[in-house]
Design an enzyme around this catalytic site. Structure first.
Site, mmCIF file in Angstrom:
data_model
loop_
_atom_site.group_PDB
_atom_site.id
_atom_site.type_symbol
_atom_site.label_atom_id
_atom_site.label_comp_id
_atom_site.label_asym_id
_atom_site.label_seq_id
_atom_site.Cartn_x
_atom_site.Cartn_y
_atom_site.Cartn_z
ATOM 1 C CG HIS A 134 -1.670 1.306 1.402
ATOM 2 N ND1 HIS A 134 -2.921 1.540 0.899
ATOM 3 C CD2 HIS A 134 -1.288 2.451 2.023
ATOM 4 C CE1 HIS A 134 -3.289 2.786 1.199
ATOM 5 N NE2 HIS A 134 -2.320 3.360 1.897
ATOM 6 C CD GLU A 135 1.970 3.391 3.725
ATOM 7 O OE1 GLU A 135 2.022 4.472 3.094
ATOM 8 O OE2 GLU A 135 1.059 3.141 4.519
ATOM 9 C CG HIS A 194 0.457 6.375 -0.677
ATOM 10 N ND1 HIS A 194 -0.715 6.927 -1.143
ATOM 11 C CD2 HIS A 194 0.141 5.814 0.515
ATOM 12 C CE1 HIS A 194 -1.691 6.704 -0.268
ATOM 13 N NE2 HIS A 194 -1.203 6.015 0.745
ATOM 14 C CG HIS A 212 5.547 11.330 -5.522
ATOM 15 N ND1 HIS A 212 6.684 11.420 -4.763
ATOM 16 C CD2 HIS A 212 5.326 12.571 -6.015
ATOM 17 C CE1 HIS A 212 7.126 12.670 -4.798
ATOM 18 N NE2 HIS A 212 6.320 13.389 -5.538
#
Ligand code: ZN
Length: 230
Positions: free
Chosen positions: A95-96, A99, A103
């Protein structure tokens, strides 16, 4: 009276959801991953698969303190996730990285959210000033008429609400990217996949509750300042 009721209802709801989240993570943390990969290894694999080579994976203290920092391009995983070799750690690590992929791809909702961070900070400060002023000497802030105070409060709170709502597509999209990659990479069994998906669903629920609480409070402020007061 109304504001207290809203605060209490959402405080209870928030507690129930975060408790559920903690229990899910605890349960899924005990199931060892067949592939025996740690959260750190999962993260590095996912970043490499997306051709992202300028993001570092770090280990940070705390529980559920995992986050991606766009300022210094770091995926920060809590100790349990970083070293964990289980479905919960897989879900959070991926999940991280979701991100980080957002980006790298200049995902529109993430860009909008980042652009709103300074406005969110200022709005929070304005609301604190109004709150403190209202504690000493009533709502007639600096001699401003009631309606003007209303415009300030509702305006600032709208910004906070907008921020919490824009957070939702960012969070859901990161989870979708994570789950799609995990599935396509074939690093989890169908059972482990189900656990990862469930863990991420409950993590997303905490953001949904926060956004709902913000909307309810905003509606309340709009009502007390601009509602029918006949
Ligand atoms: Zn997230």
């Amino acid at each position: 009276m109304g504001i207290i009721l809203i605060v209490v209802v959402f405080a209870i709801l928030g507690y129930v959801v975060s408790n559920k989240l903690k229990n899910k993570f605890k349960k899924y943390s005990q199931v060892s991953l067949k592939a025996n990969l740690s959260g750190k290894e999962i993260a590095e694999l996912m970043l490499a698969d997306h051709n992202i080579h300028n993001v570092t994976v770090n280990c940070v203290e705390g529980q559920l303190s995992d986050h991606y920092n766009p300022m210094n391009k770091t995926v920060n995983l809590s100790t349990d996730v970083y070293y964990g070799r289980n479905a919960a750690a897989t879900a959070v690590a991926a999940h991280e990285c979701g991100h980080a992929v957002q980006h790298a791809n200049s995902y529109a909702w993430l860009k909008l959210r980042s652009a709103l961070v300074p406005i969110q900070n200022i709005s929070g400060k304005i609301l604190n000033v109004v709150l403190i002023a209202s504690l000493f000497g009533g709502i007639a802030l600096f001699g401003l008429p009631y309606e003007a105070v209303g415009v300030v409060v509702v305006g600032a709170y709208s910004m906070l609400t907008l921020f919490s709502v824009i957070t939702l597509p960012v969070e859901f999209d990161a989870s979708n990217r994570a789950l799609a990659w995990v599935k396509q990479r074939n690093i989890v069994t169908p059972e482990e996949y189900g656990m990862s998906k469930d863990a991420l669903k409950w993590a997303a629920m905490t953001y949904v509750v926060a956004a709902l609480a913000s909307m309810a409070t905003l509606a309340y402020y709009m009502f007390i300042f601009f509602g029918n007061r006949d």
